[in-house]
Design a protein around this motif. Structure first.
Motif, PDB file in Angstrom:
ATOM      1  N   ASN A 225      -8.025   1.087   9.508  1.00 25.98           N
ATOM      2  CA  ASN A 225      -8.252   2.147   9.017  1.00 25.98           C
ATOM      3  C   ASN A 225      -7.490   3.214   9.919  1.00 25.98           C
ATOM      4  OD1 ASN A 225      -9.608   1.831   6.873  1.00 25.98           O
ATOM      5  ND2 ASN A 225     -11.721   1.689   8.362  1.00 25.98           N
ATOM      6  N   THR A 226      -6.925   2.311  11.107  1.00 25.01           N
ATOM      7  CA  THR A 226      -5.462   3.578  11.744  1.00 25.01           C
ATOM      8  C   THR A 226      -6.245   4.388  12.938  1.00 25.01           C
ATOM      9  OG1 THR A 226      -4.617   5.020  10.383  1.00 25.01           O
ATOM     10  CG2 THR A 226      -3.408   2.745  10.688  1.00 25.01           C
ATOM     11  N   GLU A 227      -7.432   3.861  12.943  1.00 24.28           N
ATOM     12  CA  GLU A 227      -8.146   5.226  13.672  1.00 24.28           C
ATOM     13  C   GLU A 227      -7.200   5.321  15.454  1.00 24.28           C
ATOM     14  OE1 GLU A 227     -11.631   6.280  14.160  1.00 24.28           O
ATOM     15  OE2 GLU A 227     -12.315   5.157  12.338  1.00 24.28           O
ATOM     16  N   VAL A 228      -7.809   6.704  15.719  1.00 24.35           N
ATOM     17  CA  VAL A 228      -7.015   7.150  17.406  1.00 24.35           C
ATOM     18  C   VAL A 228      -7.339   7.900  17.738  1.00 24.35           C
ATOM     19  CG1 VAL A 228      -7.347   9.950  15.440  1.00 24.35           C
ATOM     20  CG2 VAL A 228      -5.006   9.223  16.756  1.00 24.35           C
ATOM     21  N   VAL A 229      -7.449   7.294  19.161  1.00 24.55           N
ATOM     22  CA  VAL A 229      -7.751   7.649  19.982  1.00 24.55           C
ATOM     23  C   VAL A 229      -7.089   9.100  21.222  1.00 24.55           C
ATOM     24  CG1 VAL A 229      -9.032   7.148  22.618  1.00 24.55           C
ATOM     25  CG2 VAL A 229      -8.434   5.716  20.452  1.00 24.55           C
ATOM     26  N   LEU A 230      -7.658  10.667  20.700  1.00 30.53           N
ATOM     27  CA  LEU A 230      -7.088  11.669  21.585  1.00 30.53           C
ATOM     28  C   LEU A 230      -6.781  11.074  22.935  1.00 30.53           C
ATOM     29  CD1 LEU A 230      -8.009  12.348  18.686  1.00 30.53           C
ATOM     30  CD2 LEU A 230      -8.128  14.843  19.506  1.00 30.53           C
ATOM     31  N   PRO A 231      -5.460  12.417  23.438  1.00 32.48           N
ATOM     32  CA  PRO A 231      -5.142  12.545  24.224  1.00 32.48           C
ATOM     33  C   PRO A 231      -6.693  12.727  25.554  1.00 32.48           C
ATOM     34  CG  PRO A 231      -3.798  13.290  23.505  1.00 32.48           C
ATOM     35  CD  PRO A 231      -4.180  12.445  22.747  1.00 32.48           C
TER      36      PRO A 231
END
Length: 274
Positions: A225-231
């Motif tokens: 699901n292309t989970e993102v981790v923000l900066p």
């Protein structure tokens, strides 16, 4: 893509639909369906430059739809909940630099509208972001008005990142596999990571699962699901893989932690009920 909460629940963004009563006598019900593309916008640019693109809105239904755009700043909690903030107030807000048009339009049945946007990036930034919301209200007359229709407010994230900012880089704190207590044919991977870079990271990788007798072997996408981790953010992720057999399993995990590095680890999963 996310659905917008009613104004009374604006602090915490949740998936929702709100009811729009078209007639006091409901002869039928229908959900307003729309399609917005892309599902997210991510642009990598040089500072002090202009970026432009288009978001398309398709009305596949049988009634015209009035569409109104709005912007909301947002942040993400450690567990992935999205927190809405008033536009222009977030530390990474894109609102002062964004122009988008039209802000209101009507989309006829089976037609598509284009919303053109531009961002004039400042000289000093790492990431700019906001949610762009498309609030859709059906315009019904005649026989169609004898329905109760569901209006929608769909949002997509818009990110603009500085090409010169440090790429996303994950520090891995915890990695643990276990069987799902409600469904032992599903493996749960629990991760605790921190993005120590200044740009988003959507780590790719794979999970290879084998039975000890090699009768079963399967490879799963680590982040489908292309989970993102923000900066600068911590994230606790729970990822699911399966189905897998009930016997004891050997699991090999590999996923990207940066452009040049990855995490690798091996795990043994006891048999179900063992």
């Amino acid at each position: 893509m996310r659905k917008r909460a009613p104004s009374s629940c604006r602090r915490m963004l949740v998936s929702t639909l709100f009811l729009l009563s078209i007639s006091p006598v409901a002869w039928g019900q229908a959900q307003l369906t729309t399609a917005i593309a892309p599902a997210r916008v991510e642009k990598l640019v040089n500072p002090g430059t202009r970026v432009e693109d288009v978001i398309s809105y398709t009305n596949p239904g049988d009634v015209p739809v009035a569409v109104t755009l709005s912007l909301v700043d947002f942040d993400v909690t450690e567990t992935g909940e999205v927190l809405e903030l008033p536009p222009g107030t977030g530390s990474h807000t894109i609102v002062p630099y964004l122009r988008i048009a039209p802000v209101q339009t009507t989309v006829a049945p089976k037609e598509r509208a284009s919303f053109r946007f531009s961002v004039e990036t400042p000289e000093d930034f790492d990431q700019l972001r906001a949610f762009v919301y498309f609030e859709s209200e059906p315009l019904v007359t005649g026989a169609s008005s004898k329905q109760v229709l569901f209006a929608t407010a769909m949002g997509i994230p818009l990110y603009v990142e500085n090409r010169k900012a440090e790429r996303g880089s994950l520090r891995v704190h915890e990695v643990a596999f276990e069987r799902d207590g409600e469904n032992p044919e599903v493996l749960l991977l629990r991760l605790f990571v921190t993005n120590e870079g200044a740009r988003n990271i959507r780590p790719g990788g794979f999970v290879t699962v084998r039975s000890e007798d090699d009768a079963y072997a399967e490879t799963f996408d680590f982040n489908p699901n292309t989970e993102v981790v923000l900066p600068g953010h911590d994230r606790r992720l729970t990822l699911r893989f399966g189905p897998v057999p009930p016997e004891a399993l050997e699991v090999n995990l590999r996923f990207e932690t940066s452009m040049r590095s990855s995490h690798q680890s091996a795990h043994r999963i006891p048999g179900a009920g063992g």
